[in-house]
Design a protein around this motif. Structure first.
Motif, PDB file in Angstrom:
ATOM      1  N   GLN A  11       8.894   4.716  10.202  1.00  0.00           N
ATOM      2  CA  GLN A  11       9.101   3.749   9.119  1.00  0.00           C
ATOM      3  C   GLN A  11       8.635   4.288   7.772  1.00  0.00           C
ATOM      4  O   GLN A  11       9.307   4.133   6.769  1.00  0.00           O
ATOM      5  CB  GLN A  11       8.374   2.445   9.427  1.00  0.00           C
ATOM      6  N   HIS A  12       7.470   4.933   7.801  1.00  0.00           N
ATOM      7  CA  HIS A  12       6.969   5.496   6.549  1.00  0.00           C
ATOM      8  C   HIS A  12       7.881   6.609   6.052  1.00  0.00           C
ATOM      9  O   HIS A  12       8.070   6.778   4.855  1.00  0.00           O
ATOM     10  CB  HIS A  12       5.546   6.025   6.731  1.00  0.00           C
ATOM     11  N   TYR A  13       8.425   7.343   6.997  1.00  0.00           N
ATOM     12  CA  TYR A  13       9.344   8.422   6.630  1.00  0.00           C
ATOM     13  C   TYR A  13      10.529   7.832   5.869  1.00  0.00           C
ATOM     14  O   TYR A  13      10.907   8.311   4.798  1.00  0.00           O
ATOM     15  CB  TYR A  13       9.806   9.154   7.896  1.00  0.00           C
ATOM     16  N   LYS A  18       0.817  -1.218   0.000  1.00  0.00           N
ATOM     17  CA  LYS A  18       0.000   0.000   0.000  1.00  0.00           C
ATOM     18  C   LYS A  18       0.849   1.267   0.000  1.00  0.00           C
ATOM     19  O   LYS A  18       0.477   2.283  -0.587  1.00  0.00           O
ATOM     20  CB  LYS A  18      -0.921   0.005   1.235  1.00  0.00           C
ATOM     21  N   THR A  19       2.014   1.177   0.649  1.00  0.00           N
ATOM     22  CA  THR A  19       2.846   2.374   0.769  1.00  0.00           C
ATOM     23  C   THR A  19       3.260   2.914  -0.601  1.00  0.00           C
ATOM     24  O   THR A  19       3.325   4.119  -0.815  1.00  0.00           O
ATOM     25  CB  THR A  19       4.105   2.057   1.601  1.00  0.00           C
ATOM     26  N   LEU A  20       3.506   1.986  -1.509  1.00  0.00           N
ATOM     27  CA  LEU A  20       3.922   2.407  -2.844  1.00  0.00           C
ATOM     28  C   LEU A  20       2.789   3.140  -3.575  1.00  0.00           C
ATOM     29  O   LEU A  20       3.030   4.095  -4.308  1.00  0.00           O
ATOM     30  CB  LEU A  20       4.369   1.181  -3.654  1.00  0.00           C
ATOM     31  N   THR A  28      -4.271   8.649   5.175  1.00  0.00           N
ATOM     32  CA  THR A  28      -4.182   8.067   6.511  1.00  0.00           C
ATOM     33  C   THR A  28      -3.947   6.577   6.377  1.00  0.00           C
ATOM     34  O   THR A  28      -4.580   5.908   5.569  1.00  0.00           O
ATOM     35  CB  THR A  28      -5.450   8.317   7.351  1.00  0.00           C
ATOM     36  N   ASP A  29      -3.014   6.085   7.165  1.00  0.00           N
ATOM     37  CA  ASP A  29      -2.665   4.673   7.106  1.00  0.00           C
ATOM     38  C   ASP A  29      -3.397   3.931   8.205  1.00  0.00           C
ATOM     39  O   ASP A  29      -3.658   4.485   9.260  1.00  0.00           O
ATOM     40  CB  ASP A  29      -1.155   4.511   7.285  1.00  0.00           C
ATOM     41  N   GLU A  30      -3.701   2.668   7.955  1.00  0.00           N
ATOM     42  CA  GLU A  30      -4.345   1.823   8.958  1.00  0.00           C
ATOM     43  C   GLU A  30      -5.565   2.539   9.509  1.00  0.00           C
ATOM     44  O   GLU A  30      -5.680   2.836  10.677  1.00  0.00           O
ATOM     45  CB  GLU A  30      -3.370   1.498  10.096  1.00  0.00           C
ATOM     46  N   GLN A  31      -6.455   2.766   8.613  1.00  0.00           N
ATOM     47  CA  GLN A  31      -7.612   3.621   8.823  1.00  0.00           C
ATOM     48  C   GLN A  31      -8.371   3.350  10.110  1.00  0.00           C
ATOM     49  O   GLN A  31      -8.826   4.261  10.778  1.00  0.00           O
ATOM     50  CB  GLN A  31      -8.527   3.469   7.605  1.00  0.00           C
TER      51      GLN A  31
HETATM   52 MG    MG Z   1       1.588  -0.613   5.738  1.00  0.00          MG
END
Ligand code: MG
Ligand code: ADP
Length: 688
Positions: free
Chosen positions: A321-323, A291-293, A385-388
């Motif tokens: 981590q996302h950073y 999903k990050t991509l 937003t991640d992990e909604q």
């Molecule tokens: Mg993820």
């Protein structure tokens, strides 16, 4: 005269005390009472001559009391009333435990209807604590299909049953017909009055089925109308129109090629961004689906358009981590990336805020800090937003309120069956990542019991000696929870493990720790400074520890399947062969069957479907997470077909009358608005 909104105290037999008990069940008015549907039914419609009854069968018999009921005290707290009943075919003995009033309520020589389970046969035939009704009162609680309601202290079945009966008689005629005539005809649904009568007091099972089908349809139709209306209102909102970008230039720079599903999701989102309306899109994909991509590609597109993106993660460590990940994808292009979290120093915070306000940041990644009141955005175009499910709807909208209607992308790792997603996220468009990046390895999963403990410890020791790390997850223990002794609390289990493995570094992280402490323990584990991390489900969300090769879940029976699948997704993220061990001593085929599903499949969507089927949508989502109104009759999992039809009918109606403004749609509109109100209450409650 009684009306639907009349208080239930109006009814005979319901005084202050009973009314309060009803309130605990959410029943205040007659309307509530009529919508308080039975949990199940008992078929007391079958009569049999005594001689034809079978051992173990539940049945009605019509019989005369043959002798005077005798009361005997076996010991303190145990009283019996016994007597014999006879009909033309045979006889049976009736026993009541601790119901001494039966002695005077049942008279020799009179005929009654008894409903209960037959025990024994021949001359040893008997019934224990049967429901009993005088022959002339027949049809109250015997001789028919009888509803069984959910109860609470202070109420019995008869209270509810009599209340509902009175309520139906008093204002059944006033029940509004909220389904449009055309829909009712097309779907061949019975009228409201019939449905409410027969859901409570079915004439027979066919009538019950007809009633149920109508009410299920109605419930789902109202839900679909509510969500559809909401979406309709959203879609008309003007949004920033992006100029098309040449995405190939982004894809080309990657060390791998995007999966078909990733491309699809990005294309779907891009067409939203180019449309001139605001994007509200959910990207759903199993853990590890990449999903990050997808987020990175869209951030890139926004950046090409001179817009800033805000990426919100639920914890500091995930933000970090996302950073790192997003910087890897985007920094080579010269995208200006900052990180803003609760632990960012005051000076740096001031500086970042100034840069954001001036439009000098292209991507800011952070936690809740991103939407604190003093953060202003000069050119916010995209909010991700991640992990909604970790964020309430309110929090999302706080961030959305920051710019001029930024586009919104929500990423969730909780797979939801497709039909369900369409309706549940009716206010969001949905893209699904149903394809894993190549080379992902399967996590071998086993369900074991305590007898396996010594071998499990040996396995942990072996993996640790090879340099791998181990997750151990224990169920969350609430302070006020009355839980069985054998339940493992994370802290105690960590202590026990440290004693068992003096040579290993065991750490523990749980929900009662301060966020800072939690993050510190997590960070140490990510950095490889601890070998075994014992935790409650706080690690559930996407932390990446490629070196972790074993996930042990204690008391696995306490977790939902989807949750276990999420936990399992924490391992197998690197190049090491990985395992997941589900430990449970719970007896019962159901638990085994559930855990078996996980051992057999790694497909999150399949697991979600099973989970939904086994637990029902209430538990599956948790009302906190979904913000959805509770369903009374419909089962979002099992009634998928009706759901689809209701959805179609709702969309058709909304296409015709988007605001439900026509006079004939007024009753429906009222119900839809009520649903929103209740939903809103729930959401704000969940956010406290
Ligand atoms: Mg993820
Ligand atoms: P999740 O959907 O769980 O958030 P991530 O975005 O963290 O998944 O991706 C999981 C891993 O897969 C990451 O290491 C990422 O770099 C890698 N990945 C993502 N897309 C691809 C791809 N198309 N090909 C190969 N690896 C990929």
């Amino acid at each position: 005269m009684a009306e639907l909104q009349t208080d239930i105290r109006y009814l005979k037999g319901i005084g202050e005390k009973k009314a309060q008990a009803f309130q605990k069940l959410g029943v205040f008015t007659l309307r509530d009472l009529l919508s308080f549907f039975p949990r199940r039914y008992e078929d007391r419609s079958v009569y049999k001559p005594i001689a034809l009854t079978q051992d173990g069968e539940s049945v009605c018999v019509r019989a005369m009391v043959a002798d005077t009921p005798r009361l005997s005290r076996i010991r303190r707290g145990l009283e019996l009333v016994k007597f014999r009943i006879v009909d033309e075919s045979g006889m049976a003995d009736v026993t009541y435990f601790n119901q001494s009033y039966r002695k005077d309520g049942i008279h020799k020589g009179e005929t009654y209807v008894f409903y209960g389970k037959i025990e024994g046969s021949g001359v040893r035939r008997g019934m224990v604590n049967p429901v009993c009704e005088r022959e002339d009162a027949e049809g109250g609680v015997t001789g028919r299909i009888v509803p069984v309601y959910r109860l609470c202290a202070g109420l019995n079945q008869r209270n509810v049953l009599q209340g509902v009966r009175q309520g139906l008689d008093a204002c059944g005629e006033q029940l509004p017909e909220i389904l449009p005539e055309a829909v009712r005809r097309q779907e061949q649904l019975c009228p409201a009055r019939y449905a409410y009568e027969n859901i409570h007091f079915p004439a027979d099972f066919q009538a019950l089925e007809i009633a149920r089908r109508r009410l299920i349809f109605e419930e789902l139709f109202v839900l679909a109308c509510a969500l559809g209306k909401m979406r309709g209102e959203r879609v008309r909102e003007q949004g920033i129109r992006l100029k098309p970008v040449e995405l190939e230039r982004f894809w080309e720079t990657l060390p791998f090629s995007p999966t078909g599903a990733q491309r699809r999701a990005v294309d779907e989102a891009l067409s939203d961004l180019y449309s001139g309306s605001v994007m509200n899109r959910l990207v759903q994909g199993d853990v590890g689906s990449g999903k990050t991509l997808v987020a990175a590609a869209l951030i890139w597109a926004a950046w090409q358009n001179g817009l800033c993106s805000a990426f919100m993660a639920p914890t500091e460590i995930l933000a970090q981590q996302h950073y790192t990940t997003l910087s890897g994808f985007l920094a080579p292009f010269g995208v200006r990336i900052r990180k803003l979290t609760g632990s960012t120093g005051a000076k740096e915070k001031r500086e970042i805020k100034a840069a954001l306000a001036a439009g000098e940041v292209d991507l800011v990644i952070g936690t809740h800090a991103l939407f604190s009141a003093d953060v202003e955005y000069g050119n916010l175009g995209l909010v991700i937003t991640d992990e909604q499910h970790r964020f309430g709807v309110g929090q999302r909208s706080a961030l959305i309120g920051k710019g001029q209607r930024p586009h919104v992308l929500v990423m969730s790792a909780t797979p939801i069956p497709r039909t369900l997603a369409l309706i549940l996220y009716g206010d969001l468009d949905v893209s699904i990542l149903d394809e894993m990046p190549p080379g992902r390895q399967k996590v071998d999963t086993f369900a074991v019991n305590e007898s396996y403990r010594a071998r499990l410890n040996g396995f942990i020791r072996k993996l640790a000696s090879e340099g791998r790390q181990i997750f151990v997850v224990c169920p969350m223990v609430e302070e006020n929870d009355e839980l069985p002794q054998e339940l493992k609390s994370a802290e105690e289990h960590a202590k026990a493990l440290q004693e068992a493995f003096p040579e290993l570094r065991v750490a523990c992280v749980h929900g009662k720790m301060k966020p800072k402490e939690k993050d510190a323990v997590m960070a140490a584990f990510v950095a490889g400074e601890t070998d075994v991390l014992v935790s409650t489900t706080v690690i559930e969300v996407g932390v990446d520890v490629p070196n972790a090769a074993l996930m042990v879940v204690e008391n696995a029976e306490r977790f939902g399947l989807s949750q276990l699948h999420q936990l399992r997704g924490r391992v197998g993220r690197g190049r090491h062969k990985s395992w997941c061990i589900l430990v449970s001593d719970a007896e019962g085929d159901e638990v085994r069957a559930r855990l078996d599903i996980l051992c057999k499949t790694g497909d999150g969507f399949k697991i979600a479907e099973e989970d939904l089927r086994l637990r029902g949508p209430g538990d599956f989502f948790g009302s906190r997470q979904s913000g959805l109104p509770e369903m009374h009759v419909a089962d979002l999992g099992a009634d998928a077909q009706i759901l689809q039809r209701a959805q179609q009918a709702a969309l058709k109606l909304l296409a015709d009358d988007p605001a439900l403004a026509r006079p004939e749609n007024r009753p429906l509109r009222e119900r839809v608005d009520q649903l929103f109100q209740r939903g809103a209450e729930k959401i704000s409650e969940a956010e406290l």
